[in-house]
Enzyme design. Structure first.
Site: not given
Ligand code: MV4
Length: 507
Positions: A199, A291
Site C-alpha cells: 500500500e 470482535r
Molecule cells: C499503515 C500505515 C501507513 N500507511 N498503512 C499499523 C497497524 C496496522 N493495522 C496498520 N498500520 C499502519 N498501516 C499505510 N498504508 C501506518 C500504520 C501504522 C499505524 C496504524 C494505526 C495505529 C498505529 C500505527 C503505528 C504505526 C504505523
C-alpha cells in the site's frame, strides 16, 4: 435469551462480560489455566473449570477443550472476548457444530475480514475508500511494475497479518526486492502464509475506528468513532471518543462507510472498522476487527449503549432496539490502559504480587479492573491490569476527571505505567488534540529520554561543581558540599537552567 453462557477468556474482559450477564440474569461459566486458579474472573463466575497449563497454547487457545466444557456445563453460547480465539473462524465453526452459539459474526464474515487482501477486495466492491495498493505480490518484477504507479514510500503487509505485525516500510525502489523477500519469510513463519501486498505509505496518519453493531435481520448501525492514535509500538495506550480531530462531516462519512463495510459481509454483532485518517481528513479502510475491543468502554460512555448486552441479544436472534437516528453522542470519554509494566525500563512487563490496591471512583469515573489486592499478576499473559475511563460533558472535563482518578489510584508491589499516563495527560499536544500515531514514540518518549539525559548531565555537572568546591574549601565530604550547595552558584545555576528550559519536568 440464553439460559447460560461460557466466556472463553480471562482478565478484565471476562469480568466485564460477567457484569453484563449478571444484569441480564444469565449464569456464567468460565475456564481457567493453572496460572489463573485464583484469578478475579474465576471468583466472579458462577462456575469455573480448569482447562490446562499456564501457556495459552495449552489452555485458552485449545478450542476442543473449551467447547467440551461449554457442552458439559450446559452453556448455550460462547463469548470469546478479545484476543485468544475471538477472531478464529474455525473456532466459530466448531462452536456451531457443537450446537453452541458463537457470540460474534458468522465464520464467513470473520474469514473474509481476517484475510486482508480479501477484505480489501470486499471493501472496494462496497465503495469503502482504500489506500492505493496492489493485489498479492508474486515476484520482484511484478512488484516493481505494480508499485510503479503508486510511488514510494510504500508499506508491505502480510495478507494473513493484522495489527501491524510483519509490516515493512520501503522508502526506495532499490530496497524493494530485499524487503519483499524478508517480509515473505517472516509472514510464513508468523502466520503460515507468505502472501504479501503493498500500500502507499500514509505519513503520520491518525488511527480512527468506527464501532458498528448489526443484528441478524439486516439492521446495521454505527456508534461513532474512537480515536486510537495514542499508541506505542502498535499497542494502544489511550483511547477516546469522540476524536478531537475529525469534523462532523468526516464523522458522518466514516460512519456511513463503516456501515457499508459491515453490510457487505453480512456482519452480525459488534465490530470495529479501522481507518487511517490523513492530515486532510481523507480516510482509508485499514482492517475490520470482528470482535469486542479492549477500548469499547469509551463508546459505551458517550452513547449510553451497553455493547456486551447488545452482543448477547443479537446473538440470541433479537433485533436491534434502536435505529441510527436514535443513537446520540453525548460528552466525551477517555480511557487509559493500566499495565503491569515499568516505564523506566522500556515498559518491560512487571509481574508479581499486588500488595496494596485502591481503585478510584467519584463523578464520571469507570474502572474495568481484572485484579485484586493480594493477587499475583502472572507473567504468561498480557499484563493489562485495568482500564480506567472518565466521562465528562466535554473533553477537558473528561481529561480532568481521568487525571484526578489516576492520582487516586494506588497499586503497590508491582510497577505500572500510571506515571506515563499522568505525563501524557498533561502534554500540550495531547491537550490540544494535535497528535497522530507517531506521537508517543516520536514526541512523548523521545522527549522523556532527552530529559533523562539532560537530568543526568545536570547531576554530573552539579557533582563536579560540588567536588570542586569541596576541594577548594576543604570543608569535608561531597554530600556536605552538595547540601550546602543549595546556596552554591553551580547548583543554583543548574537548578535555574532546568526550571527555565521548562520542557523537562513540566509534564
Ligand atoms: C499503515 C500505515 C501507513 N500507511 N498503512 C499499523 C497497524 C496496522 N493495522 C496498520 N498500520 C499502519 N498501516 C499505510 N498504508 C501506518 C500504520 C501504522 C499505524 C496504524 C494505526 C495505529 C498505529 C500505527 C503505528 C504505526 C504505523
Amino acid at each position: 435469551m440464553f439460559k447460560k453462557i461460557l466466556v472463553a477468556n480471562r482478565g478484565e474482559i471476562t469480568v466485564r462480560i460477567i457484569r453484563a450477564c449478571r444484569e441480564m440474569d444469565i449464569p456464567v461459566v468460565v475456564v481457567y489455566s493453572d496460572a489463573d486458579r485464583t484469578a478475579l474472573h474465576v471468583r466472579y463466575a458462577d462456575e469455573a473449570y480448569s482447562i490446562g497449563p499456564a501457556p495459552s497454547v495449552e489452555s485458552y487457545l485449545v478450542a476442543e477443550r473449551i467447547i467440551e466444557v461449554a457442552v458439559r456445563s450446559g452453556a448455550e453460547a460462547v463469548h470469546p472476548g478479545y484476543g485468544f480465539l475471538s477472531e478464529n473462524h474455525r473456532f466459530a465453526t466448531m462452536c456451531a457444530e457443537a450446537g453452541l452459539v458463537f457470540i460474534g459474526p458468522s465464520p464467513r464474515a470473520m474469514e473474509s475480514m481476517g484475510d486482508k487482501l480479501q477484505a480489501r477486495h470486499a471493501m472496494a466492491a462496497a465503495g469503502v475508500p482504500l489506500v492505493p495498493g496492489t493485489p498479492e505480490l508474486t515476484s520482484a518484477e511484478q512488484a516493481h511494475e505494480l508499485i510503479g504507479p503508486i510511488g514510494y514510500p510504500i508499506v508491505l503487509k502480510p495478507s494473513a497479518g493484522g495489527g501491524g505485525k510483519g509490516m515493512r516500510v520501503v522508502e526506495r525502489e532499490e530496497d524493494l526486492a530485499a524487503a519483499l523477500e524478508s517480509a515473505r519469510s517472516e509472514a510464513l513463519s508468523s502466520f503460515g502464509d507468505d502472501s504479501i501486498y503493498a500500500e502507499r505509505y500514509v505519513l503520520r496518519p491518525r488511527h480512527v475506528e468506527i464501532q458498528v453493531l448489526a443484528d441478524n435481520h439486516g439492521n446495521v448501525v454505527h456508534l461513532f468513532e474512537r480515536e486510537c492514535s495514542i499508541q506505542r509500538r502498535h499497542q494502544k495506550v489511550v483511547e477516546e471518543a469522540p476524536s478531537p480531530f475529525i469534523t462532523p462531516d468526516t464523522r458522518m462519512a466514516m460512519g456511513e462507510a463503516a456501515v457499508r463495510a459491515a453490510r457487505s459481509v453480512d456482519y452480525a454483532g459488534a465490530g470495529t472498522v479501522e481507518f487511517l485518517v490523513d492530515a486532510e481528513q481523507r480516510f482509508y479502510f485499514l482492517e475490520m476487527n470482528t470482535r469486542l475491543q479492549v477500548e469499547h468502554a469509551v463508546t459505551e460512555l458517550v452513547t449510553g449503549i451497553d455493547l456486551v448486552k447488545m452482543q448477547l441479544s443479537v446473538a440470541a436472534g433479537e433485533r436491534l432496539p434502536f435505529t441510527q437516528d436514535d443513537i446520540t453522542l453525548t460528552g466525551a470519554a477517555v480511557e487509559c490502559r493500566i499495565y503491569a509494566e515499568d516505564p523506566d525500563r522500556d515498559f518491560m512487563p512487571s509481574p508479581g504480587r499486588i500488595t496494596a490496591l485502591r481503585a478510584p471512583g467519584g463523578p464520571g469515573v469507570r474502572d474495568d479492573i481484572g485484579v485484586y489486592e493480594g493477587y499475583e499478576v502472572p507473567l504468561y499473559y498480557d499484563p493489562l491490569l485495568s482500564k480506567l475511563s472518565a466521562w465528562g460533558r466535554d473533553r477537558d472535563e473528561a481529561i480532568g476527571r481521568l487525571r484526578r482518578a489516576l492520582s487516586e489510584y494506588v497499586i503497590e508491589g508491582i510497577k505500572t505505567n500510571i506515571p506515563f499516563h499522568q505525563r501524557l495527560l498533561r502534554h500540550p499536544d495531547f491537550l490540544s488534540g494535535d497528535f497522530d500515531t507517531t506521537f508517543v514514540d516520536r514526541r512523548l518518549l523521545a522527549h522523556a529520554a532527552a530529559c533523562a539525559d539532560e537530568e543526568l548531565a545536570l547531576v554530573a555537572a552539579a557533582v563536579l561543581a560540588a567536588m570542586h568546591e569541596t576541594a577548594r574549601s576543604d570543608a569535608g565530604d561531597i554530600a556536605g558540599a552538595a547540601e550546602a550547595g543549595g546556596g552554591s552558584p553551580a547548583w543554583r545555576r543548574a537548578g535555574r537552567r532546568a526550571a527555565a528550559e521548562g520542557g523537562c519536568g513540566t509534564w
